[in-house]
Scaffold this motif. Structure first.
Motif, PDB file in Angstrom:
ATOM      1  N   GLU A   3       0.831  -1.204   0.000  1.00 21.96           N
ATOM      2  CA  GLU A   3       0.000   0.000   0.000  1.00 21.96           C
ATOM      3  C   GLU A   3       0.872   1.264   0.000  1.00 21.96           C
ATOM      4  O   GLU A   3       0.591   2.226  -0.717  1.00 21.96           O
ATOM      5  N   ASP A  26      -6.089  -2.622  -1.163  1.00 18.79           N
ATOM      6  CA  ASP A  26      -6.848  -2.261   0.049  1.00 18.79           C
ATOM      7  C   ASP A  26      -7.701  -3.429   0.539  1.00 18.79           C
ATOM      8  O   ASP A  26      -7.832  -3.650   1.742  1.00 18.79           O
ATOM      9  N   LYS A  36      -4.934  -0.118  -6.509  1.00 22.84           N
ATOM     10  CA  LYS A  36      -5.050   0.390  -5.130  1.00 22.84           C
ATOM     11  C   LYS A  36      -6.228  -0.256  -4.408  1.00 22.84           C
ATOM     12  O   LYS A  36      -6.127  -0.650  -3.251  1.00 22.84           O
TER      13      LYS A  36
END
Length: 127
Positions: free
Chosen positions: A53, A94, A90
């Motif tokens: 991340e 997540d 992303k």
């Protein structure tokens, strides 16, 4: 007429020089992005989601700086494709989805690799 031929030769040389310089920039920045993607890929494969991340956020910041320069050199559709793929990556990181993250990572690698080769000054690209 005396100055026309040298002027045309100078313009052609200038066009070739600008094309070579733009290709070199695309190639260098593309390689930089791919190196970041390799690090993210290792983190995803090892289950280091926090590190992945962090690196994907770093990639997004770097891409934000690079994409404005790329917009001058390439089609905006390709930049939009990278933006969308980066957003998906992303989101998958997540949600800690390994398979989808790796698939989107592969897409990003292809996009970053394809663009410089598509802009290279070759006979295939000219015709």
């Amino acid at each position: 007429m005396k100055y026309v031929v040298p002027l045309i030769v100078m313009i052609i040389i200038l066009i070739i020089f600008v094309d070579i310089a733009s290709y070199k920039y695309l190639y260098t920045s593309s390689n930089s992005m791919e190196e970041k993607l390799h690090v993210i890929e290792k983190d995803i494969k090892n289950g280091n989601w926090k590190s992945a991340e962090t690196y994907v956020n770093d990639l997004e910041k770097t891409w934000g700086k690079v994409s404005s320069k790329w917009a001058i050199l390439i089609e905006h559709r390709e930049i939009d494709d990278i933006d969308m793929s980066l957003s998906k990556l992303k989101s998958f990181i997540d949600s800690k989805n390994k398979d989808l993250s790796l698939a989107e990572l592969k897409t990003l690698k292809e996009l970053y690799n394809h663009i410089p080769s598509n802009e290279k000054l070759t006979l295939e690209n000219i015709l």
